[in-house]
Design a protein around this motif. Structure first.
Motif, PDB file in Angstrom:
ATOM      1  N   UNK A  87      42.286 -10.012  37.221  1.00  0.00           N
ATOM      2  CA  UNK A  87      43.462  -9.372  37.818  1.00  0.00           C
ATOM      3  C   UNK A  87      43.090  -8.100  38.580  1.00  0.00           C
ATOM      4  N   UNK A  88      43.869  -7.839  39.653  1.00  0.00           N
ATOM      5  CA  UNK A  88      43.588  -6.715  40.546  1.00  0.00           C
ATOM      6  C   UNK A  88      44.876  -5.952  40.833  1.00  0.00           C
ATOM      7  N   UNK A  89      44.788  -4.605  40.912  1.00  0.00           N
ATOM      8  CA  UNK A  89      45.880  -3.832  41.500  1.00  0.00           C
ATOM      9  C   UNK A  89      45.307  -3.046  42.685  1.00  0.00           C
ATOM     10  N   UNK A  90      46.120  -2.907  43.718  1.00  0.00           N
ATOM     11  CA  UNK A  90      45.705  -2.193  44.936  1.00  0.00           C
ATOM     12  C   UNK A  90      46.544  -0.930  45.060  1.00  0.00           C
ATOM     13  N   UNK A  91      45.853   0.204  45.240  1.00  0.00           N
ATOM     14  CA  UNK A  91      46.511   1.509  45.285  1.00  0.00           C
ATOM     15  C   UNK A  91      46.270   2.134  46.661  1.00  0.00           C
ATOM     16  N   UNK A  92      47.333   2.179  47.465  1.00  0.00           N
ATOM     17  CA  UNK A  92      47.220   2.735  48.820  1.00  0.00           C
ATOM     18  C   UNK A  92      48.632   2.989  49.342  1.00  0.00           C
ATOM     19  N   UNK A 126      47.170  -1.826  54.785  1.00  0.00           N
ATOM     20  CA  UNK A 126      45.915  -1.887  54.017  1.00  0.00           C
ATOM     21  C   UNK A 126      46.089  -2.810  52.804  1.00  0.00           C
ATOM     22  N   UNK A 127      47.207  -2.647  52.113  1.00  0.00           N
ATOM     23  CA  UNK A 127      47.460  -3.488  50.933  1.00  0.00           C
ATOM     24  C   UNK A 127      47.527  -4.965  51.330  1.00  0.00           C
ATOM     25  N   UNK A 128      48.176  -5.218  52.457  1.00  0.00           N
ATOM     26  CA  UNK A 128      48.318  -6.602  52.917  1.00  0.00           C
ATOM     27  C   UNK A 128      46.970  -7.201  53.306  1.00  0.00           C
ATOM     28  N   UNK A 129      46.156  -6.426  54.044  1.00  0.00           N
ATOM     29  CA  UNK A 129      44.870  -6.955  54.513  1.00  0.00           C
ATOM     30  C   UNK A 129      43.880  -7.163  53.363  1.00  0.00           C
ATOM     31  N   UNK A 130      43.882  -6.257  52.386  1.00  0.00           N
ATOM     32  CA  UNK A 130      42.989  -6.430  51.231  1.00  0.00           C
ATOM     33  C   UNK A 130      43.383  -7.662  50.416  1.00  0.00           C
ATOM     34  N   UNK A 131      44.695  -7.868  50.261  1.00  0.00           N
ATOM     35  CA  UNK A 131      45.181  -9.042  49.526  1.00  0.00           C
ATOM     36  C   UNK A 131      44.737 -10.320  50.230  1.00  0.00           C
ATOM     37  N   UNK A 132      44.853 -10.319  51.570  1.00  0.00           N
ATOM     38  CA  UNK A 132      44.473 -11.494  52.361  1.00  0.00           C
ATOM     39  C   UNK A 132      42.982 -11.798  52.193  1.00  0.00           C
ATOM     40  N   UNK A 144      43.267 -12.309  41.265  1.00  0.00           N
ATOM     41  CA  UNK A 144      44.697 -12.341  41.595  1.00  0.00           C
ATOM     42  C   UNK A 144      45.254 -10.924  41.635  1.00  0.00           C
ATOM     43  N   UNK A 145      45.861 -10.570  42.778  1.00  0.00           N
ATOM     44  CA  UNK A 145      46.505  -9.266  42.903  1.00  0.00           C
ATOM     45  C   UNK A 145      47.823  -9.320  42.131  1.00  0.00           C
TER      46      UNK A 145
END
Length: 356
Positions: free
Chosen positions: A3-8, A13-19, A29-30
């Motif tokens: 599992x992943x969480x994105x902090x920004x 940025x969040x969308x591109x990292x998820x992609x 999985x985000x």
């Protein structure tokens, strides 16, 4: 699945990292997004992610403070920093406080994927170590029962031999050195609880009460052996030592003859010149179980070993284990292991034997 969480604070940025993650690492999985470190900390508490990908400069709580707080609170999430600031000081602070990588925006996919591969390898290794730790912890619990039996009989030399055998087994199987230290500390605590319960007082090893951080494994073994000396001295002082020696001799007599279906408590008591009633009381005091419980335990362990030999019929195994009454044998086995000898053997064939 990791599992992943994105902090920004930038949605793009969040969308591109998820992609990027979804394209080549579908087993990551985000599971959450945060605008700043404060939100990320709440998510980390609730979700315990395997990986946190965070920016540095954010409102409320920045990335550096988030990394420090995650480390202080003892979460084992891997942390990667993704920042637009190409400054050595930022990278130095992030890596010093536990971040495993520092990537610059705009993100280069090849570097991002290389980072994910590194994280994946670390997480798999960590998972493997956790499973190994659980397996060895179970073995230490099993070993602790043997140590308690030896200590209660003041058999210090056998304790030292078993301790050395434990260490040699771990070394032969290349157990991680830090894990070995933790396991020996756990072993100490298991034995301490068991023997203190029998003695009616707690006897500690002061050097080991603070944990293994400042000790080498050789020192830990020396401390435990010295503690064994203290325990055996107290055991000898607290017990009728003459009777204890006789009980230990009786146990050797039982071990040599437990497969004899005619072995009785009276035979064993006579072998050490004790009355059956007195022997029965002293045996239970010494071993924490009755004579018949101990005898059954030996016979059941022998049965398990014999069931591995597919050439033997179960009625033959019953006789070899000390039972001349086959129905009584199967009833005892089922009561002891919650399955029949035939069911146990079937599990052996399919390599599905539970830990019993």
């Amino acid at each position: 699945m990791f599992t992943v969480i994105i902090v920004d604070d930038e949605p793009i940025i969040k969308k591109s990292l998820t992609k990027l993650i979804e394209m080549k690492f579908p087993h990551f999985k985000v599971v959450g997004y945060a605008q700043d470190g404060k939100e990320a900390l709440t998510l980390t508490r609730n979700l315990r992610p395997n990986l946190i990908i965070t920016d540095i400069r954010m409102p409320e709580m920045d990335g550096i403070e988030l990394i420090q707080t995650v480390e202080t609170m003892g979460f084992d999430s891997k942390i990667v920093v993704v920042s637009g600031f190409d400054e050595f000081e930022y990278a130095q602070h992030a890596l010093r406080h536990g971040a495993i990588d520092y990537l610059l925006k705009p993100i280069k996919p090849e570097l991002f994927y290389k980072m994910l591969e590194k994280v994946e390898n670390q997480l798999k290794s960590q998972k493997s170590l956790t499973e190994e730790s659980s397996e060895w912890l179970l073995k230490c619990k099993e070993y602790s029962e043997e140590f308690i039996t030896y200590l209660w009989g003041a058999r210090k030399s056998e304790c030292e031999e078993l301790l050395l055998a434990c260490y040699q087994e771990m070394t032969a199987k290349k157990v991680n050195s830090m894990l070995v230290k933790e396991l020996f500390l756990n072993l100490y605590h298991f034995v301490k609880r068991g023997i203190s319960s029998r003695l009616g007082r707690e006897l500690i090893c002061e050097e080991l009460e603070a944990g293994p951080v400042n000790h080498e494994i050789e020192d830990i073994i020396k401390h435990i052996n010295r503690w064994f000396t203290t325990i055996t001295n107290h055991v000898q002082e607290s017990k009728n030592w003459g009777s204890s020696v006789k009980i230990n001799l009786a146990v050797e007599f039982i071990k040599d003859r437990f497969t004899d279906p005619n072995l009785t408590l009276q035979h064993v008591a006579e072998s050490v010149n004790m009355s059956p009633a007195y022997f029965s009381r002293q045996f239970k005091d010494e071993y924490g179980k009755s004579f018949i419980q101990y005898l059954t335990e030996l016979r059941m362990e022998q049965t398990k070993k014999l069931l591995m030999d597919i050439r033997l019929k179960t009625y033959e195994i019953a006789e070899l284990a000390g039972y001349n009454d086959y129905p009584h044998f199967t009833k005892t086995f089922k009561k002891y292991y919650k399955m029949s000898p035939s069911e146990y053997r079937s599990l052996l064939k399919n390599d599905k034997v539970p830990y019993i």
